[in-house]
Design an enzyme around this catalytic site. Structure first.
Site, PDB file in Angstrom:
ATOM      1  CG  HIS A 138      -4.830  -2.853  -0.633  1.00  0.00           C
ATOM      2  ND1 HIS A 138      -4.072  -2.451  -1.716  1.00  0.00           N
ATOM      3  CD2 HIS A 138      -4.597  -1.938   0.346  1.00  0.00           C
ATOM      4  CE1 HIS A 138      -3.420  -1.344  -1.397  1.00  0.00           C
ATOM      5  NE2 HIS A 138      -3.725  -1.012  -0.152  1.00  0.00           N
ATOM      6  CB  SER A 142      -0.961  -0.036   1.190  1.00  0.00           C
ATOM      7  OG  SER A 142      -1.975   0.921   1.053  1.00  0.00           O
ATOM      8  CD  GLU A 194      -2.128  -2.427  -4.804  1.00  0.00           C
ATOM      9  OE1 GLU A 194      -3.305  -2.565  -4.428  1.00  0.00           O
ATOM     10  OE2 GLU A 194      -1.265  -1.845  -4.124  1.00  0.00           O
TER      11      GLU A 194
END
Length: 295
Positions: A259, A103, A192
């Site tokens: 995630h 992330s 992503e």
């Protein structure tokens, strides 16, 4: 016994996560790891576990420890790029330690590659203590071959090979215009996202196009786009990417990077090959990887 360290370079962990973090440490210890902790893990001042300089110093403490082999960042959020100016990239290049995070840690991972040529792992080790798939994740962690073999399907083109850069699209773009943004020439660009739907992804892709990314990279690997997929957004991410990147560049999609707590890992800064509807595989031998990570 392998010595590992746990850090939080992005937002500080909330106190409610302490028992979960301690479970992670117990699991690591039970599987033969000596676990060291950063002094800046939990929130002290709003979302901050320490200043950017303090968090950078804690990370460097572990990169400078010759016993530490892997550094696991368990955080996420917005604050990781505060540490970048406080890192000693020459020392990181010499260190045996490999950084892991996901992330917002996309910023740290790509900065390390851009400044040192060293690979890091895009993965959240807390996958091993949350969600229904934690036992599967623990087996993958113990059998690394199963952790690093994401299955892909091509939506444009048939194959691609190159060094992987990127990660979370929002966080990756924080690096644009800085010395920490990696050279994109002939790279595989991994993208992503967790939050954001069509308008947000369209604007991020427009920025990448304006940076010349799609004229430089050798392929695009799409991970999961959690919010878009949960809400079945139309156009979907593959359509948005094809519109932004054009029809010539190879594009592959995987549901195994992102995630989700069932996600697998991928090494940013390492060369991979993807061909057909199969897993992407590293084309770096273990010996070459050790040499790269300690050069």
């Amino acid at each position: 016994m392998k010595t590992v360290a746990i850090v939080a370079c992005s937002n500080g962990q909330k106190e409610e996560y302490r028992s979960q973090n301690e479970e992670l440490a117990r699991y690591l210890e039970e599987t033969g790891h000596k676990v060291l902790w950063s002094n800046d893990i939990y929130e002290k001042n709003a979302a901050f576990s320490g200043t950017g300089a303090e968090r950078a110093a804690e990370l460097m403490r572990f990169f400078n420890d010759p016993e530490v082999e892997e550094i696991y960042d368990i955080s996420g959020g917005d604050l990781a790029n505060q540490v970048l100016d406080g890192l000693d990239y020459a020392a990181i290049r010499r260190s045996r330690a490999v950084f892991w995070g996901y992330s917002d840690l996309t910023t740290v991972i790509n900065a390390i590659y851009a400044q040192t040529g060293k690979s890091s792992v895009l993965y959240q080790v807390k996958n091993m203590v949350w969600g229904e798939g934690k036992e599967v994740q623990r087996r993958r962690f113990e059998n690394r071959a199963a952790l690093f073999d994401p299955q892909v399907r091509f939506v444009q083109g048939e194959k691609m090979e190159g060094v992987v850069v990127g990660g979370n699209i929002r966080c990756f773009l924080k690096l644009s215009g800085t010395r920490y943004f990696p050279d994109l020439c002939d790279k595989i660009l991994l993208l992503e996202a967790y939050g954001g739907e069509v308008p947000q992804m369209a604007t991020y892709l427009a920025q990448l196009k304006q940076l010349g990314a799609f004229e430089k990279v050798g392929g695009i690997l799409l991970g999961t786009f959690t919010a878009m997929e949960a809400h079945a957004c139309s156009p979907d991410i593959t359509a948005l990417v094809r519109e932004a990147a054009g029809t010539q560049i190879p594009i592959a999609k995987t549901q195994e990077i992102g995630h989700g707590n069932d996600a697998k890992a991928i090494r940013i800064g390492e060369r991979i090959y993807c061909g057909g509807d199969e897993e992407c595989r590293s084309v770096v031998t273990d010996a070459e990887r050790r040499q790269l990570e300690t050069r």
